[in-house]
Design a protein around this motif. Structure first.
Motif: not given
Lengths: 279, 98
Positions: A225, A229, A257-258, A261-262, A265, B69, B72, B84-85, B88-89, B91-92
């Motif tokens: 993760l 990022k 997971l969402k 990730i948030a 930050d 991204l 990576r 899935l990751l 999510v990334m 969307e983030h």
């Protein structure tokens, strides 16, 4: 080409390198005694003003989550317990070495510590502090390779970056072993706690962990993760794959997971310039 | 939330996180609206940056963030968890650059 037996012997002697700070050498001699008590460790820290200020800094940092609440070494020891303190001391003592070995590795490691803590809290996994420490130390094998073979290891990183390889594959091309192997060698040599040893050895093969599968899976995922990022640098620009067994072991949903990730930050921007440079 | 270097602080900014001194004591609490005197005080402390209300200064454009991204995840193949990751990334990133 370096043969593995010889390589291991050289890695195990890493504490004789002039680049290893004297505080780490002293710490290793204290840790050699498997029965060392919390009091002895406390006395050891308190005798060293630099170490004292670093310990206070780390326990008050986002990594441990007692921001601004711990003001003495004794308080830290009681709150964290022996195993965590041992690992944390290793973490603060390898700080310089880590900075020297690879640009961005300290940030990657702190990021991993913070992220593993977020995952552990989310899933109600205990031993949060122990997991955080493992986050800081999981790539200690890279420190060993980077310090012992600086030119060769720079070449390995360049290969990984230029060819778009995973760092473990680039390491195998030259050394025939990975940083997980070299990390477990020094971990054994330095009497790391068993949980920490397993996490270091198996963080890229978490399905092989026997005694500490959950903790190893958490660090495995946190490592990925943090890279997803783009925080810090771990030696390559491509992310290793999430191991399906580890994923099941932790049991995160897409929504979890969402949220992780948030949350990363905020925690990562707080740790962004968290450094142990002495003021 | 924005993290701002102490040198760039201006009177009127509102703290989103407390400013603590080296021994961990809270010097200025969350929600404090900064005055020139407070900024001078913060500058004299050993602090690099503080958290204030407002938007983060971005160091990259959305296009750059998306391109990085892609790189990576370039070896992720058909791994379900990686798909899935990545989702999510993505969307983030959309969320951050909204």
């Amino acid at each position: 080409m370096i043969d593995t037996k010889n390589l291991r012997a050289q890695i195990e002697k890493i504490d004789t390198l002039p680049t290893i700070p004297s505080v780490l050498k002293k710490l290793l001699s204290v840790m050699e005694n498997p029965k060392v008590s919390l009091n002895e460790i406390g006395a050891f820290i308190s005798n060293d003003p630099v170490l004292t200020s670093r310990v206070i800094k780390v326990v008050n940092s986002p990594v441990y989550g007692f921001p601004g609440r711990i003001s003495s070494v004794n308080q830290a020891l009681i709150l964290l317990g022996l195993n965590v303190v041992k690992g944390m001391l290793l973490g603060v003592s390898v700080f310089e070495a880590m900075k020297k070995a690879m640009e961005g590795l300290w940030e990657h490691s702190i990021g991993c510590a913070v992220t593993s803590k977020i995952i552990a809290i989310k899933k109600g996994i205990g031993d949060i502090e122990e997991i955080s420490v493992a986050g800081i130390l999981h790539d200690i094998g890279k420190v060993a390779l980077g310090l012992k073979f600086p030119d060769e290891y720079k070449g390995v990183i360049k290969t990984a970056v230029d060819k778009g390889l995973w760092i473990v594959d680039a390491e195998k091309e030259l050394f025939f072993v990975t940083h997980a192997d070299t990390g477990s060698w020094i971990g054994k040599r330095w009497n790391f706690p068993k949980s920490l040893l397993e996490i270091i050895e198996y963080h890229h093969k978490p399905h092989l962990s026997k005694g500490f599968a959950v903790q190893t899976a958490v660090i495995h995922l946190a490592d990925i993760l943090v890279r997803a990022k783009g925080f810090g640098f771990a030696g390559d620009h491509v992310i290793p794959l999430i191991n399906p067994t580890a994923w099941q072991t932790i049991g995160l949903t897409a929504q979890d997971l969402k949220e992780v990730i948030a949350e990363m930050d905020d925690s990562l921007s707080e740790s962004g310039d968290f450094s142990l440079e002495d003021d | 939330m924005a993290k701002i270097a102490v040198a760039n602080l201006k009177a009127g900014m509102k703290l989103l996180k407390p400013v603590v001194n080296e021994s961990g004591m809270v010097m200025l609490g969350e929600g404090t609206v900064l005055t020139e005197q407070m900024i001078a005080k913060i500058s004299s402390m050993n602090i690099n940056a503080v958290f204030v209300e407002g938007k983060e200064q971005r160091t990259k454009t959305k296009q750059e963030a998306l391109a990085e991204l892609e790189q990576r995840f370039s070896r992720s193949g058909e791994n379900e968890q990686m798909k899935l990751l990545k989702k999510v990334m993505l969307e983030h990133i959309e969320e951050i650059y909204k």
